[in-house]
Design a protein around this motif. Structure first.
Motif, PDB file in Angstrom:
ATOM      1  N   LEU A   1       0.824  -1.209   0.000  1.00 47.92           N
ATOM      2  CA  LEU A   1       0.000   0.000   0.000  1.00 47.92           C
ATOM      3  C   LEU A   1       0.858   1.259   0.000  1.00 47.92           C
ATOM      4  O   LEU A   1       2.064   1.206   0.251  1.00 47.92           O
ATOM      5  CB  LEU A   1      -0.905   0.012   1.238  1.00 47.92           C
ATOM      6  CG  LEU A   1      -1.824  -1.189   1.420  1.00 47.92           C
ATOM      7  CD1 LEU A   1      -2.734  -0.965   2.620  1.00 47.92           C
ATOM      8  CD2 LEU A   1      -2.648  -1.444   0.165  1.00 47.92           C
ATOM      9  N   LYS A   2       0.183   2.393  -0.239  1.00 48.24           N
ATOM     10  CA  LYS A   2       0.826   3.709  -0.182  1.00 48.24           C
ATOM     11  C   LYS A   2       1.544   3.882   1.165  1.00 48.24           C
ATOM     12  O   LYS A   2       2.622   4.464   1.243  1.00 48.24           O
ATOM     13  CB  LYS A   2      -0.281   4.759  -0.343  1.00 48.24           C
ATOM     14  CG  LYS A   2       0.143   6.159  -0.579  1.00 48.24           C
ATOM     15  CD  LYS A   2      -1.015   6.925  -1.203  1.00 48.24           C
ATOM     16  CE  LYS A   2      -1.561   7.953  -0.243  1.00 48.24           C
ATOM     17  NZ  LYS A   2      -2.682   8.731  -0.815  1.00 48.24           N
TER      18      LYS A   2
ATOM     19  N   PHE B   1      -6.651  -5.687  -2.229  1.00 48.60           N
ATOM     20  CA  PHE B   1      -6.478  -4.353  -2.801  1.00 48.60           C
ATOM     21  C   PHE B   1      -7.719  -4.001  -3.605  1.00 48.60           C
ATOM     22  O   PHE B   1      -8.283  -4.847  -4.299  1.00 48.60           O
ATOM     23  CB  PHE B   1      -5.241  -4.309  -3.714  1.00 48.60           C
ATOM     24  CG  PHE B   1      -4.821  -2.911  -4.063  1.00 48.60           C
ATOM     25  CD1 PHE B   1      -4.058  -2.162  -3.166  1.00 48.60           C
ATOM     26  CD2 PHE B   1      -5.197  -2.332  -5.270  1.00 48.60           C
ATOM     27  CE1 PHE B   1      -3.678  -0.854  -3.476  1.00 48.60           C
ATOM     28  CE2 PHE B   1      -4.821  -1.025  -5.581  1.00 48.60           C
ATOM     29  CZ  PHE B   1      -4.054  -0.292  -4.687  1.00 48.60           C
ATOM     30  N   PHE B   2      -8.101  -2.736  -3.482  1.00 49.16           N
ATOM     31  CA  PHE B   2      -9.246  -2.240  -4.249  1.00 49.16           C
ATOM     32  C   PHE B   2      -8.731  -1.259  -5.286  1.00 49.16           C
ATOM     33  O   PHE B   2      -8.148  -0.233  -4.922  1.00 49.16           O
ATOM     34  CB  PHE B   2     -10.239  -1.552  -3.297  1.00 49.16           C
ATOM     35  CG  PHE B   2     -11.382  -0.911  -4.018  1.00 49.16           C
ATOM     36  CD1 PHE B   2     -12.303  -1.688  -4.705  1.00 49.16           C
ATOM     37  CD2 PHE B   2     -11.542   0.460  -4.020  1.00 49.16           C
ATOM     38  CE1 PHE B   2     -13.358  -1.100  -5.394  1.00 49.16           C
ATOM     39  CE2 PHE B   2     -12.592   1.068  -4.697  1.00 49.16           C
ATOM     40  CZ  PHE B   2     -13.505   0.275  -5.387  1.00 49.16           C
TER      41      PHE B   2
ATOM     42  N   ASP C   1     -12.307   7.084  -3.928  1.00 53.37           N
ATOM     43  CA  ASP C   1     -12.349   5.626  -4.050  1.00 53.37           C
ATOM     44  C   ASP C   1     -12.199   4.909  -2.711  1.00 53.37           C
ATOM     45  O   ASP C   1     -13.012   4.083  -2.336  1.00 53.37           O
ATOM     46  CB  ASP C   1     -11.304   5.128  -5.069  1.00 53.37           C
ATOM     47  CG  ASP C   1      -9.883   5.616  -4.796  1.00 53.37           C
ATOM     48  OD1 ASP C   1      -9.689   6.450  -3.901  1.00 53.37           O
ATOM     49  OD2 ASP C   1      -8.957   5.166  -5.503  1.00 53.37           O
ATOM     50  N   VAL C   2     -11.115   5.228  -1.958  1.00 49.85           N
ATOM     51  CA  VAL C   2     -10.813   4.415  -0.787  1.00 49.85           C
ATOM     52  C   VAL C   2     -10.082   5.265   0.259  1.00 49.85           C
ATOM     53  O   VAL C   2      -9.345   6.189  -0.090  1.00 49.85           O
ATOM     54  CB  VAL C   2      -9.980   3.172  -1.219  1.00 49.85           C
ATOM     55  CG1 VAL C   2      -8.754   3.543  -1.987  1.00 49.85           C
ATOM     56  CG2 VAL C   2      -9.589   2.287  -0.046  1.00 49.85           C
TER      57      VAL C   2
ATOM     58  N   THR D   1      -7.400   4.749   3.348  1.00 52.61           N
ATOM     59  CA  THR D   1      -6.544   3.887   4.171  1.00 52.61           C
ATOM     60  C   THR D   1      -6.059   4.726   5.352  1.00 52.61           C
ATOM     61  O   THR D   1      -6.535   4.579   6.475  1.00 52.61           O
ATOM     62  CB  THR D   1      -5.350   3.329   3.366  1.00 52.61           C
ATOM     63  OG1 THR D   1      -5.838   2.618   2.235  1.00 52.61           O
ATOM     64  CG2 THR D   1      -4.531   2.370   4.227  1.00 52.61           C
ATOM     65  N   ALA D   2      -5.105   5.648   5.076  1.00 52.69           N
ATOM     66  CA  ALA D   2      -4.574   6.508   6.143  1.00 52.69           C
ATOM     67  C   ALA D   2      -5.241   7.885   6.156  1.00 52.69           C
ATOM     68  O   ALA D   2      -5.053   8.663   7.087  1.00 52.69           O
ATOM     69  CB  ALA D   2      -3.068   6.654   5.991  1.00 52.69           C
ATOM     70  N   GLY D   3      -5.972   8.232   5.095  1.00 53.76           N
ATOM     71  CA  GLY D   3      -6.682   9.506   5.048  1.00 53.76           C
ATOM     72  C   GLY D   3      -5.909  10.642   4.391  1.00 53.76           C
ATOM     73  O   GLY D   3      -6.390  11.776   4.338  1.00 53.76           O
ATOM     74  N   THR D   4      -4.717  10.347   3.849  1.00 57.49           N
ATOM     75  CA  THR D   4      -3.875  11.396   3.250  1.00 57.49           C
ATOM     76  C   THR D   4      -4.579  12.052   2.052  1.00 57.49           C
ATOM     77  O   THR D   4      -4.628  13.288   1.949  1.00 57.49           O
ATOM     78  CB  THR D   4      -2.542  10.773   2.775  1.00 57.49           C
ATOM     79  OG1 THR D   4      -2.079   9.891   3.790  1.00 57.49           O
ATOM     80  CG2 THR D   4      -1.503  11.829   2.485  1.00 57.49           C
ATOM     81  N   ALA D   5      -5.103  11.234   1.146  1.00 58.10           N
ATOM     82  CA  ALA D   5      -5.740  11.760  -0.073  1.00 58.10           C
ATOM     83  C   ALA D   5      -6.932  12.645   0.287  1.00 58.10           C
ATOM     84  O   ALA D   5      -7.133  13.717  -0.311  1.00 58.10           O
ATOM     85  CB  ALA D   5      -6.175  10.604  -0.968  1.00 58.10           C
TER      86      ALA D   5
ATOM     87  N   ARG E   1     -11.235   0.964   4.383  1.00 59.40           N
ATOM     88  CA  ARG E   1     -10.418  -0.185   4.786  1.00 59.40           C
ATOM     89  C   ARG E   1     -10.326  -0.309   6.306  1.00 59.40           C
ATOM     90  O   ARG E   1      -9.766  -1.273   6.798  1.00 59.40           O
ATOM     91  CB  ARG E   1      -9.025  -0.067   4.158  1.00 59.40           C
ATOM     92  CG  ARG E   1      -9.036  -0.201   2.617  1.00 59.40           C
ATOM     93  CD  ARG E   1      -7.634  -0.065   2.040  1.00 59.40           C
ATOM     94  NE  ARG E   1      -6.712  -0.957   2.674  1.00 59.40           N
ATOM     95  CZ  ARG E   1      -6.265  -2.124   2.142  1.00 59.40           C
ATOM     96  NH1 ARG E   1      -6.645  -2.499   0.940  1.00 59.40           N
ATOM     97  NH2 ARG E   1      -5.434  -2.879   2.816  1.00 59.40           N
TER      98      ARG E   1
END
Ligand code: OMP
Length: 218
Positions: A26-27, A35-36, A126-127, A129-133, A157
């Motif tokens: 992952l990133k 993975f999505f 889209d998704v 994970t850590a919330g960065t985007a 996730r």
């Protein structure tokens, strides 16, 4: 898994091969057993069906908003498809998105579409994970004078950013920090429920459970 949009979405994602089981980096650098990839909703029919799932999740939540915003790049076709789905349902909404590289010529800037200023903006992505985007998208909306109304994503996730310190998920943290709803069409919990009802997914479910034990939120 109560709502039908959740299971409809998971079935669709598996059919489109957008949801895969295996070994993925992952990133964040984590090694994930799934993975999505929203980029694999790569036809008009797949995107239209996906947009129906998003629209149902938004309607079920009841969030109030004026404009749909798609963060570059993957959020752009998603927000566009969701806007088309709302129009098909009789609700025409303004739509905007950003580009990653600022343009000095032509219309200039990084924002395209309807103006954000003074509007309640629903981010379509889209998704998480850590919330960065998502944090980047919130900053763009703020700078443009818009007011974030909420975030809708296909898959939460449900991962903790730093599990040793806190088991709060990135989505919960963003929601709390900004006082915003984070609406997921489906979550890792839904995926585990779904996999539990499918004999062909027993081994994958075991790996998902081990991953959740290591990185998952409470
Ligand atoms: P955060 O910015 O950490 O919340 O991660 C979201 C981004 O991770 C997405 O926009 C993707 O670039 C990528 N990603 C996926 O697309 N699908 C996944 O299942 C997991 C990730 C990821 O790398 O965490």
């Amino acid at each position: 898994m109560s709502s039908s949009h959740r299971s409809r979405f998971l079935q669709l994602a598996l059919r489109a091969d957008a949801l895969r089981f295996g070994d993925f980096t992952l990133k964040s650098g984590r090694q994930s057993p799934y993975f999505f990839n929203a980029g694999l909703f790569n036809s008009g029919a797949l995107l239209a069906e996906l947009a129906g799932c998003y629209a149902d999740a938004i309607a079920a939540h009841g969030v109030a908003f004026d404009l749909l915003f798609g963060p570059a790049y993957k959020g752009i076709p998603l927000a566009t498809a969701v806007a088309c789905e709302f129009a098909r349902r009789g609700h025409d909404l303004p739509l905007a998105f950003n580009r990653k590289e600022a343009k000095a010529h032509g219309e200039g800037g990084t924002l395209i579409g309807a103006p954000l200023a003074g509007r309640r903006v629903l981010i379509v992505d889209d998704v998480i994970t850590a919330g960065t985007a998502i944090r980047e998208a919130l900053a763009i909306i703020r700078e443009a004078g818009g007011m974030a109304a909420g975030i809708v994503i296909a898959l939460d996730r449900q991962e903790a950013v730093d599990p040793a310190r806190s088991r709060r998920s990135a989505a919960q943290t963003v929601a709390d920090e900004h006082g915003l709803p984070v609406i997921a069409v489906a979550t890792l919990t839904d995926l585990l429920d779904f996999a539990g009802s499918d004999a062909g997914l027993v081994a994958q479910r075991e790996r998902l459970l081990a991953y959740r034990a290591a990185y998952g939120s409470e």
